[in-house]
Design an enzyme around this catalytic site. Structure first.
Site, PDB file in Angstrom:
ATOM      1  N   GLU A  59     -13.092  -2.641  -5.640  1.00  0.00           N
ATOM      2  CA  GLU A  59     -12.340  -3.864  -5.364  1.00  0.00           C
ATOM      3  C   GLU A  59     -12.842  -4.522  -4.076  1.00  0.00           C
ATOM      4  O   GLU A  59     -12.916  -3.902  -3.034  1.00  0.00           O
ATOM      5  CB  GLU A  59     -10.839  -3.559  -5.249  1.00  0.00           C
ATOM      6  CG  GLU A  59     -10.228  -2.982  -6.527  1.00  0.00           C
ATOM      7  CD  GLU A  59     -10.230  -3.959  -7.704  1.00  0.00           C
ATOM      8  OE1 GLU A  59     -10.519  -5.152  -7.493  1.00  0.00           O
ATOM      9  OE2 GLU A  59      -9.932  -3.515  -8.837  1.00  0.00           O
ATOM     10  N   ARG A  65       4.207  -7.363 -13.800  1.00  0.00           N
ATOM     11  CA  ARG A  65       4.409  -7.558 -15.247  1.00  0.00           C
ATOM     12  C   ARG A  65       5.453  -6.580 -15.767  1.00  0.00           C
ATOM     13  O   ARG A  65       6.163  -6.834 -16.722  1.00  0.00           O
ATOM     14  CB  ARG A  65       3.042  -7.323 -15.916  1.00  0.00           C
ATOM     15  CG  ARG A  65       2.924  -7.602 -17.375  1.00  0.00           C
ATOM     16  CD  ARG A  65       1.463  -7.391 -17.825  1.00  0.00           C
ATOM     17  NE  ARG A  65       0.884  -6.154 -17.305  1.00  0.00           N
ATOM     18  CZ  ARG A  65       1.066  -4.956 -17.863  1.00  0.00           C
ATOM     19  NH1 ARG A  65       1.802  -4.810 -18.938  1.00  0.00           N
ATOM     20  NH2 ARG A  65       0.492  -3.881 -17.328  1.00  0.00           N
ATOM     21  N   CYS A 111      -1.169  -1.359  -7.024  1.00  0.00           N
ATOM     22  CA  CYS A 111      -2.504  -1.045  -6.484  1.00  0.00           C
ATOM     23  C   CYS A 111      -2.951  -2.112  -5.500  1.00  0.00           C
ATOM     24  O   CYS A 111      -3.440  -1.797  -4.407  1.00  0.00           O
ATOM     25  CB  CYS A 111      -3.528  -0.925  -7.608  1.00  0.00           C
ATOM     26  SG  CYS A 111      -3.338   0.588  -8.550  1.00  0.00           S
ATOM     27  N   HIS A 150     -10.618   1.049  -8.702  1.00  0.00           N
ATOM     28  CA  HIS A 150      -9.878   1.218  -9.948  1.00  0.00           C
ATOM     29  C   HIS A 150     -10.734   2.025 -10.930  1.00  0.00           C
ATOM     30  O   HIS A 150     -11.964   1.913 -10.931  1.00  0.00           O
ATOM     31  CB  HIS A 150      -9.545  -0.141 -10.579  1.00  0.00           C
ATOM     32  CG  HIS A 150      -8.186  -0.649 -10.240  1.00  0.00           C
ATOM     33  ND1 HIS A 150      -7.964  -1.857  -9.607  1.00  0.00           N
ATOM     34  CD2 HIS A 150      -6.947  -0.118 -10.466  1.00  0.00           C
ATOM     35  CE1 HIS A 150      -6.650  -2.040  -9.456  1.00  0.00           C
ATOM     36  NE2 HIS A 150      -6.014  -1.005  -9.974  1.00  0.00           N
TER      37      HIS A 150
HETATM   38  N1  PCA Z   1      -2.443   1.440 -11.231  1.00  0.00           N
HETATM   39  C1  PCA Z   1      -1.502   0.377 -10.975  1.00  0.00           C
HETATM   40  C2  PCA Z   1      -0.525   0.936  -9.969  1.00  0.00           C
HETATM   41  C3  PCA Z   1      -0.742   2.407  -9.977  1.00  0.00           C
HETATM   42  C4  PCA Z   1      -2.004   2.611 -10.705  1.00  0.00           C
HETATM   43  O1  PCA Z   1      -2.591   3.690 -10.827  1.00  0.00           O
HETATM   44  C5  PCA Z   1      -2.179  -0.930 -10.552  1.00  0.00           C
HETATM   45  O2  PCA Z   1      -3.329  -1.167 -10.942  1.00  0.00           O
HETATM   46  O3  PCA Z   1      -1.554  -1.722  -9.845  1.00  0.00           O
END
Ligand code: PCA
Length: 219
Positions: free
Chosen positions: A84, A94, A147, A171
């Site tokens: 990111e 959501r 996140c 991610h």
């Molecule tokens: N993914 C979510 C929150 C926790 C996770 O593992 C996100 O992408 O916001």
């Protein structure tokens, strides 16, 4: 005089949205106590909860005083590791988080800047992952759920409290066992994610400034 312990903090999240596992924590916890690039790895499990995530992260940083923090989260539907680039000051959920909250168009931190860039060498990390045949992309949106909020809190703390700290967010796709009943949905095995974390951490610890390479993901 003893040298400061050289440490890295990795974080992963609790399961959310009806899942029983979160592959981010399943991967991160496997590296607890490992050494990467001469650094001891600490691992913290973060609740998928807008109001509780940041205090736990900030306490872990204050306690371990890491040189590097890499927070990891599940991004179901993505097919690659995504590094990111940015965290934005917007919470727009959501679904409900694990505490039942569902903020809509709220700031993550009132009065803070609109966005922060991660201060990790994400292009060098991207290249290091791809050289090892791990699918990886740069992402310019961590979404607007927990996140992104955690990434924003981390960047805000670096900007205001720990300027020499390096940190950012990665991610990861669903794990294979999460997609058995979701035909066509991409996944990545936890062993590959663990290897990706090793590569990303080693690269981030040894690279400054970042490489100048074109982005791979367009969003
Ligand atoms: N993914 C979510 C929150 C926790 C996770 O593992 C996100 O992408 O916001």
């Amino acid at each position: 005089m003893s040298a400061e312990p050289r440490t890295v903090l990795l974080t992963g999240f609790d399961p959310f949205g009806g899942e029983t596992h979160n592959p981010s924590w399943d991967a991160v916890r496997q590296l607890r106590g490992a050494r990467i690039g001469g650094h001891l790895i600490h691992a913290s499990r973060i609740p998928t909860d807008f109001s509780r995530c940041a205090p736990i992260l900030l306490r872990a940083i204050a306690r371990h005083r890491p040189r590097l923090v890499l927070c990891v989260g599940q991004a179901g539907g993505r097919s690659a590791i995504t590094l990111e680039r940015v965290a934005i000051n917007c919470a727009d959920a959501r679904i409900r988080d694990n505490g039942g909250a569902q903020p809509v168009d709220q700031p993550v931190i009132a009065g803070a800047p609109a966005a922060y860039f991660a201060n990790l060498p994400i292009k060098a990390m991207l290249e290091a992952l791809r050289e090892r045949d791990i699918p990886a992309e740069i992402s310019s949106s961590a979404g607007t759920f927990v996140c992104n909020a955690l990434a924003f809190h981390l960047a805000h703390a670096i900007a205001n409290r720990w300027p020499s700290l390096r940190g950012g967010f990665m991610h990861i796709p669903y794990a294979p066992q999460q997609v058995t009943a979701r035909p066509g949905m991409p996944s990545m095995s936890t062993s590959i994610v663990v290897e990706a974390l090793r590569i990303a951490v080693r690269c981030a610890l040894s690279t400054a400034p970042d490489r100048q390479l074109p982005a791979v993901r367009a969003d």
